[in-house]
Design a protein around this motif. Structure first.
Motif, PDB file in Angstrom:
ATOM      1  N   SER A 185       0.806  -1.206   0.000  1.00 20.45           N
ATOM      2  CA  SER A 185       0.000   0.000   0.000  1.00 20.45           C
ATOM      3  C   SER A 185       0.848   1.269   0.000  1.00 20.45           C
ATOM      4  CB  SER A 185      -0.909   0.004   1.227  1.00 20.45           C
ATOM      5  OG  SER A 185      -1.725   1.149   1.246  1.00 20.45           O
ATOM      6  N   CYS A 186       0.333   2.283  -0.655  1.00 17.19           N
ATOM      7  CA  CYS A 186       0.925   3.626  -0.596  1.00 17.19           C
ATOM      8  C   CYS A 186      -0.095   4.536   0.076  1.00 17.19           C
ATOM      9  CB  CYS A 186       1.235   4.136  -2.002  1.00 17.19           C
ATOM     10  SG  CYS A 186       1.798   5.859  -2.040  1.00 17.19           S
ATOM     11  N   ARG A 187       0.330   5.260   1.095  1.00 18.61           N
ATOM     12  CA  ARG A 187      -0.544   6.227   1.752  1.00 18.61           C
ATOM     13  C   ARG A 187      -0.204   7.629   1.262  1.00 18.61           C
ATOM     14  NH1 ARG A 187      -2.753   6.444   7.844  1.00 18.61           N
ATOM     15  NH2 ARG A 187      -4.165   5.004   6.766  1.00 18.61           N
ATOM     16  N   ASP A 242      -5.494   5.838   0.975  1.00 17.55           N
ATOM     17  CA  ASP A 242      -4.659   4.639   0.931  1.00 17.55           C
ATOM     18  C   ASP A 242      -4.866   3.924  -0.393  1.00 17.55           C
ATOM     19  OD1 ASP A 242      -3.520   4.963   3.406  1.00 17.55           O
ATOM     20  OD2 ASP A 242      -4.880   3.601   4.445  1.00 17.55           O
ATOM     21  N   ILE A 291      -6.505  11.921   3.539  1.00 21.02           N
ATOM     22  CA  ILE A 291      -5.637  10.745   3.432  1.00 21.02           C
ATOM     23  C   ILE A 291      -6.307   9.720   2.523  1.00 21.02           C
ATOM     24  CG2 ILE A 291      -4.522   8.835   4.641  1.00 21.02           C
ATOM     25  CD1 ILE A 291      -4.426  10.562   7.143  1.00 21.02           C
ATOM     26  N   GLU A 310       5.130  11.801  11.737  1.00 24.34           N
ATOM     27  CA  GLU A 310       4.829  10.790  10.722  1.00 24.34           C
ATOM     28  C   GLU A 310       6.081  10.465   9.915  1.00 24.34           C
ATOM     29  OE1 GLU A 310       2.026   9.228  10.417  1.00 24.34           O
ATOM     30  OE2 GLU A 310       0.760  10.461  11.727  1.00 24.34           O
ATOM     31  N   GLN A 318       5.155   3.040   0.951  1.00 25.51           N
ATOM     32  CA  GLN A 318       5.639   4.265   1.585  1.00 25.51           C
ATOM     33  C   GLN A 318       4.496   5.257   1.812  1.00 25.51           C
ATOM     34  OE1 GLN A 318       8.789   5.660  -1.019  1.00 25.51           O
ATOM     35  NE2 GLN A 318      10.272   4.245  -0.142  1.00 25.51           N
ATOM     36  N   GLN A 319       4.850   6.374   2.470  1.00 23.46           N
ATOM     37  CA  GLN A 319       3.904   7.451   2.719  1.00 23.46           C
ATOM     38  C   GLN A 319       4.429   8.735   2.085  1.00 23.46           C
ATOM     39  OE1 GLN A 319       1.582   6.463   6.716  1.00 23.46           O
ATOM     40  NE2 GLN A 319       3.611   7.265   7.179  1.00 23.46           N
ATOM     41  N   HIS A 374       6.105   4.917  -5.054  1.00 22.80           N
ATOM     42  CA  HIS A 374       6.227   4.879  -3.597  1.00 22.80           C
ATOM     43  C   HIS A 374       5.384   3.781  -2.963  1.00 22.80           C
ATOM     44  CE1 HIS A 374       8.618   8.546  -3.339  1.00 22.80           C
ATOM     45  NE2 HIS A 374       7.833   9.054  -4.273  1.00 22.80           N
ATOM     46  N   TYR A 394      -0.933  11.587   1.778  1.00 22.80           N
ATOM     47  CA  TYR A 394      -1.463  12.699   2.565  1.00 22.80           C
ATOM     48  C   TYR A 394      -1.686  13.853   1.583  1.00 22.80           C
ATOM     49  CZ  TYR A 394       0.143  10.151   6.712  1.00 22.80           C
ATOM     50  OH  TYR A 394       0.349   9.201   7.685  1.00 22.80           O
ATOM     51  N   ILE A 413       7.482  10.158   6.598  1.00 22.20           N
ATOM     52  CA  ILE A 413       7.161  10.575   5.238  1.00 22.20           C
ATOM     53  C   ILE A 413       8.379  10.336   4.350  1.00 22.20           C
ATOM     54  CG2 ILE A 413       6.379  12.450   3.761  1.00 22.20           C
ATOM     55  CD1 ILE A 413       4.340  11.645   5.889  1.00 22.20           C
TER      56      ILE A 413
END
Length: 211
Positions: A2-4, A184, A182, A47, A144-145, A141, A6, A49
């Motif tokens: 998963s990529c989160r 996901d 956000i 966080e 990653q976030q 990414h 923001y 990042i």
């Protein structure tokens, strides 16, 4: 993996405060807008990042730099994340647009996805360029976030596209200055909206629901 993402709207500008359409006009943050960015920066400082991206317009880039500072990461500018090009409407208030472009403005308000603003873009064109940029970021990414700082119109179009909503109803999605969203992506085609237009980090009186 998963990529989160923001997804952040830039802080307040002078034209936000005056309720003027900005589009591609490069308007700077107000003192309030800078404070909003720092408030969100404090919230996100702990966080993890991995990258920061922003529109290449000053209001978005300057907000992103404030958010990135505690992480020691350079902000990467992406022109495709710009706000919708409002063409001849830039710098005008809603009432001024209605008075000068009444019939065209009404048509755009009803069907912005295919109605071209005089000298500007259709909302569909905005959604397509923003989504292309988002897809490249997510694919780069995985696991990653990342933080993306953009604009009210681009954020609304991205969220509408991710959720499969009618672009012509995008104005129903409120997007405040320095708000946090956000998304996901467990898979590119399965984006999940986790948080929407969160402004808990802002002081009372600093939230401006504008374009």
């Amino acid at each position: 993996m998963s990529c989160r993402v923001y997804l952040v709207r830039h802080g307040e500008t002078v034209w936000n405060a005056e309720m003027r359409f900005q589009g591609h006009a490069d308007v700077a943050l107000t003192e309030t807008g800078q404070k909003q960015a720092w408030a969100l920066s404090k919230r996100m400082s702990k966080e993890t990042i991995h990258a920061f991206y922003s529109s290449d317009l000053k209001r978005a880039y300057d907000t992103a730099r404030v958010l990135a500072e505690p992480h020691g990461i350079e902000v990467q500018k992406i022109p495709n994340l710009r706000e919708i090009n409002f063409g001849l409407w830039e710098g005008l208030t809603f009432n001024e647009i209605i008075n000068k472009f009444g019939q065209k403005a009404a048509k755009w308000w009803d069907n912005p996805s295919v109605t071209r603003i005089p000298g500007g873009e259709t909302l569909q064109e905005v959604a397509e360029r923003c989504f292309r940029a988002l897809k490249l970021i997510v694919q780069d990414h995985l696991g990653q976030q990342v933080v993306i700082v953009a604009h009210g119109g681009t954020i609304r179009s991205i969220i509408s596209t991710v959720l499969g909503l009618d672009l012509n109803q995008y104005w129903r999605l409120r997007s405040d200055n320095a708000s946090l969203n956000i998304i996901d992506f467990p898979d590119w085609s399965k984006g999940v909206l986790v948080l929407f237009n969160d402004c808990n980090h802002l002081e009372t009186g600093t939230v401006t629901p504008t374009f």
